[in-house]
Each structure stands twice: as structure tokens, then as C-alpha cells.
Scaffold this motif. Structure first.
Motif, mmCIF file in Angstrom:
data_model
loop_
_atom_site.group_PDB
_atom_site.id
_atom_site.type_symbol
_atom_site.label_atom_id
_atom_site.label_comp_id
_atom_site.label_asym_id
_atom_site.label_seq_id
_atom_site.Cartn_x
_atom_site.Cartn_y
_atom_site.Cartn_z
ATOM 1 N N HIS A 65 0.835 -1.215 0.000
ATOM 2 C CA HIS A 65 0.000 0.000 0.000
ATOM 3 C C HIS A 65 0.865 1.259 0.000
ATOM 4 O O HIS A 65 0.547 2.240 -0.677
ATOM 5 N N ASP A 66 1.954 1.226 0.763
ATOM 6 C CA ASP A 66 2.823 2.398 0.882
ATOM 7 C C ASP A 66 3.486 2.785 -0.441
ATOM 8 O O ASP A 66 4.022 3.890 -0.552
ATOM 9 N N CYS A 67 3.442 1.921 -1.428
ATOM 10 C CA CYS A 67 4.017 2.230 -2.742
ATOM 11 C C CYS A 67 3.083 3.092 -3.593
ATOM 12 O O CYS A 67 3.462 3.507 -4.689
ATOM 13 N N PHE A 68 1.879 3.357 -3.086
ATOM 14 C CA PHE A 68 0.890 4.118 -3.845
ATOM 15 C C PHE A 68 0.315 5.243 -2.988
ATOM 16 O O PHE A 68 0.310 5.155 -1.762
ATOM 17 N N HIS A 69 -0.193 6.263 -3.639
ATOM 18 C CA HIS A 69 -0.900 7.328 -2.935
ATOM 19 C C HIS A 69 -2.161 6.730 -2.296
ATOM 20 O O HIS A 69 -2.755 5.794 -2.842
ATOM 21 N N PRO A 70 -2.573 7.259 -1.151
ATOM 22 C CA PRO A 70 -3.745 6.697 -0.462
ATOM 23 C C PRO A 70 -4.980 6.533 -1.359
ATOM 24 O O PRO A 70 -5.682 5.535 -1.254
ATOM 25 N N GLN A 71 -5.222 7.478 -2.239
ATOM 26 C CA GLN A 71 -6.411 7.384 -3.091
ATOM 27 C C GLN A 71 -6.280 6.296 -4.159
ATOM 28 O O GLN A 71 -7.276 5.916 -4.770
ATOM 29 N N ASP A 72 -5.081 5.783 -4.371
ATOM 30 C CA ASP A 72 -4.854 4.743 -5.381
ATOM 31 C C ASP A 72 -4.735 3.346 -4.782
ATOM 32 O O ASP A 72 -4.413 2.397 -5.493
ATOM 33 N N ARG A 73 -4.992 3.212 -3.497
ATOM 34 C CA ARG A 73 -4.850 1.922 -2.828
ATOM 35 C C ARG A 73 -6.188 1.181 -2.830
ATOM 36 O O ARG A 73 -7.173 1.665 -2.272
ATOM 37 N N PRO A 74 -6.219 -0.003 -3.413
ATOM 38 C CA PRO A 74 -7.468 -0.772 -3.376
ATOM 39 C C PRO A 74 -7.723 -1.302 -1.965
ATOM 40 O O PRO A 74 -6.797 -1.467 -1.163
ATOM 41 N N HIS A 75 -8.989 -1.545 -1.667
ATOM 42 C CA HIS A 75 -9.365 -2.118 -0.373
ATOM 43 C C HIS A 75 -9.140 -3.626 -0.462
ATOM 44 O O HIS A 75 -9.800 -4.315 -1.237
ATOM 45 N N ILE A 76 -8.183 -4.119 0.335
ATOM 46 C CA ILE A 76 -7.745 -5.519 0.241
ATOM 47 C C ILE A 76 -7.681 -6.130 1.640
ATOM 48 O O ILE A 76 -7.246 -5.496 2.592
ATOM 49 N N GLN A 77 -8.073 -7.395 1.715
ATOM 50 C CA GLN A 77 -7.840 -8.191 2.921
ATOM 51 C C GLN A 77 -6.928 -9.356 2.526
ATOM 52 O O GLN A 77 -6.939 -9.799 1.379
ATOM 53 N N ILE A 78 -6.118 -9.824 3.473
ATOM 54 C CA ILE A 78 -5.148 -10.879 3.171
ATOM 55 C C ILE A 78 -5.173 -11.931 4.269
ATOM 56 O O ILE A 78 -5.308 -11.597 5.452
ATOM 57 N N PHE A 79 -5.072 -13.193 3.841
ATOM 58 C CA PHE A 79 -5.098 -14.308 4.778
ATOM 59 C C PHE A 79 -4.152 -15.411 4.322
ATOM 60 O O PHE A 79 -4.010 -15.661 3.127
ATOM 61 N N ALA A 80 -3.559 -16.085 5.282
ATOM 62 C CA ALA A 80 -2.773 -17.287 5.017
ATOM 63 C C ALA A 80 -3.706 -18.486 5.105
ATOM 64 O O ALA A 80 -4.586 -18.533 5.968
ATOM 65 N N VAL A 81 -3.492 -19.440 4.216
ATOM 66 C CA VAL A 81 -4.322 -20.641 4.212
ATOM 67 C C VAL A 81 -3.640 -21.720 3.376
ATOM 68 O O VAL A 81 -2.963 -21.397 2.394
ATOM 69 N N PRO A 82 -3.772 -22.981 3.764
ATOM 70 C CA PRO A 82 -3.229 -24.031 2.900
ATOM 71 C C PRO A 82 -4.125 -24.187 1.664
ATOM 72 O O PRO A 82 -5.318 -24.462 1.784
ATOM 73 N N ILE A 83 -3.540 -23.965 0.486
ATOM 74 C CA ILE A 83 -4.273 -24.100 -0.765
ATOM 75 C C ILE A 83 -4.078 -25.534 -1.257
ATOM 76 O O ILE A 83 -2.962 -26.062 -1.214
ATOM 77 N N ALA A 84 -5.148 -26.158 -1.705
ATOM 78 C CA ALA A 84 -5.080 -27.541 -2.181
ATOM 79 C C ALA A 84 -3.978 -27.689 -3.220
ATOM 80 O O ALA A 84 -3.886 -26.897 -4.162
ATOM 81 N N GLN A 85 -3.147 -28.688 -3.038
ATOM 82 C CA GLN A 85 -1.994 -28.889 -3.913
ATOM 83 C C GLN A 85 -2.406 -29.134 -5.361
ATOM 84 O O GLN A 85 -1.659 -28.828 -6.282
ATOM 85 N N SER A 86 -3.589 -29.641 -5.573
ATOM 86 C CA SER A 86 -4.035 -29.928 -6.937
ATOM 87 C C SER A 86 -4.140 -28.663 -7.792
ATOM 88 O O SER A 86 -4.101 -28.739 -9.018
ATOM 89 N N PHE A 87 -4.233 -27.492 -7.170
ATOM 90 C CA PHE A 87 -4.312 -26.244 -7.917
ATOM 91 C C PHE A 87 -2.927 -25.745 -8.347
ATOM 92 O O PHE A 87 -2.816 -24.926 -9.256
ATOM 93 N N GLY A 88 -1.886 -26.200 -7.670
ATOM 94 C CA GLY A 88 -0.524 -25.861 -8.054
ATOM 95 C C GLY A 88 -0.178 -24.386 -7.961
ATOM 96 O O GLY A 88 0.640 -23.896 -8.736
ATOM 97 N N ILE A 89 -0.778 -23.669 -7.017
ATOM 98 C CA ILE A 89 -0.487 -22.241 -6.865
ATOM 99 C C ILE A 89 -0.080 -21.937 -5.425
ATOM 100 O O ILE A 89 -0.457 -22.639 -4.495
ATOM 101 N N ASP A 90 0.690 -20.855 -5.289
ATOM 102 C CA ASP A 90 1.145 -20.420 -3.963
ATOM 103 C C ASP A 90 0.232 -19.360 -3.368
ATOM 104 O O ASP A 90 0.238 -19.137 -2.170
ATOM 105 N N GLY A 91 -0.494 -18.663 -4.215
ATOM 106 C CA GLY A 91 -1.373 -17.606 -3.757
ATOM 107 C C GLY A 91 -2.387 -17.279 -4.825
ATOM 108 O O GLY A 91 -2.271 -17.726 -5.972
ATOM 109 N N LEU A 92 -3.385 -16.507 -4.419
ATOM 110 C CA LEU A 92 -4.400 -16.089 -5.377
ATOM 111 C C LEU A 92 -5.012 -14.781 -4.932
ATOM 112 O O LEU A 92 -4.971 -14.422 -3.751
ATOM 113 N N CYS A 93 -5.572 -14.080 -5.890
ATOM 114 C CA CYS A 93 -6.261 -12.831 -5.632
ATOM 115 C C CYS A 93 -7.685 -12.992 -6.136
ATOM 116 O O CYS A 93 -7.896 -13.201 -7.334
#
Length: 183
Positions: A65-93
């Protein structure tokens, strides 16, 4: 008394997993319940430790967020979670939730690279798009420069390379983290 403490942690962990399933692109992406061998250990560890892990991810989210002006920051929530290995990804948005949701399987990548995966998913959130195109490179490069990470430079045909930018070191057994052996 010790049994009650484990039960409480297990229940908290199970409730957390069920909540996060609702935020994933599809509930099956968070498939802890069907892991008959480790589900008790995983849910108990999550119940005891997830607040600490999520606090670290929020620090990285704020750094993005600090890389952008406050008005350019999207509203985001973030969580850690084990993603099923069958999807083969480390993260998602998940750009279809309000606020936008970033999910990171911190068990799949080395802790030193957590900022990198957060920056990658943040770029998707900032764009409101899941693609790895020239606009994605522009946002990701901006983030990388602000965060001290190596920025990508756009070249036609590099979409596949961008799926893993910035590069993150993979762990050998992602579930080790989630049962408390890799933390």
C-alpha cells in the motif's frame, strides 16, 4: 485441561478454514477437511498460530500500500491458508470479493519470499485483473522498485514467466508448515 485447549484451537482453526473457503475462488481450493491424515493437526496449528501469520502478511500488504498514494490503494484483505496442492499455486487474488481478497499458502514458499508473493497478488488486486500482461508488469515493477525487489521488464510472450515473478523459493513439503514442523 490440555485436551480442552487442543479442542479450542482445533475449533478455531476449523472455523477459520471454513471462513476462508468462502473467500476463495471456489471452496475446494482450501481442502483441509478432506485431508484425513492431517486435518486435526492442521486445524489445531491454525487455531493456535494463524493470527501471528496473518499479522506478518498484513505488514507486507501495508508495505505494498505504501508504494501508492492513499487514493490509489485498493481495499484488500489478506489471509494465510493451505491451498489444495491440486491447484498448483502459492497464492491467489479474488477480485470478486469486497474487499478484494488475497490468499497466500505460506507453507508452499520460504518465509523470506512471503513479501514477493504478496507483491505479486497485490498487483492483481490493484489492476482488478488476473492476467499477466503489460499493465500487470507496470504495476508489479512499481511495487518491486518500492519494495526493493527485482522488477520485471516487459517483453512480448513473457506471460508464463510473470506467473512466478518475483521468484519464490518453494518448500519441499507445504503441509509441514501447517502442522507446525516448518515454522
Amino acid at each position: 485441561m490440555n485436551y480442552l485447549k487442543q479442542t479450542d484451537a482445533f475449533t478455531r482453526g476449523l472455523e477459520y478454514v471454513r471462513l476462508i473457503q468462502e473467500l476463495a475462488l471456489e471452496p475446494g481450493m482450501v481442502d483441509v477437511i478432506n485431508n484425513l491424515r492431517d486435518r486435526i493437526s492442521i486445524c489445531t496449528w491454525i487455531g493456535d498460530n494463524i493470527d501471528t501469520i496473518n499479522a506478518q502478511l498484513k505488514i507486507y500488504l501495508e508495505a505494498c500500500h505504501d508504494c501508492f498514494h492513499p487514493q490509489d490503494r485498493p481495499h484488500i484483505q489478506i489471509f494465510a491458508v493451505p491451498i489444495a496442492q491440486s491447484f498448483g499455486i502459492d497464492g491467489l487474488c479474488n477480485i470478486f470479493t469486497t474487499p478484494i481478497t488475497i490468499l497466500v499458502d505460506v507453507g508452499r514458499i520460504a518465509p523470506i519470499d512471503w513479501l514477493s508473493i504478496v507483491a505479486h497478488e497485490y498487483a492483481h488486486a490493484h489492476l482488478g485483473d488476473s492476467g499477466h500482461n503489460q499493465q500487470f508488469v507496470r504495476i508489479l515493477s512499481h511495487l518491486c522498485l518500492g519494495l526493493g525487489l527485482e522488477p520485471p521488464e516487459w517483453e512480448p510472450g513473457m506471460e508464463a514467466t510473470l506467473r512466478n515473478w518475483p521468484y519464490c523459493n518453494s518448500t519441499i513439503d507445504p503441509l509441514e508448515f501447517w502442522i507446525g514442523q516448518g515454522y
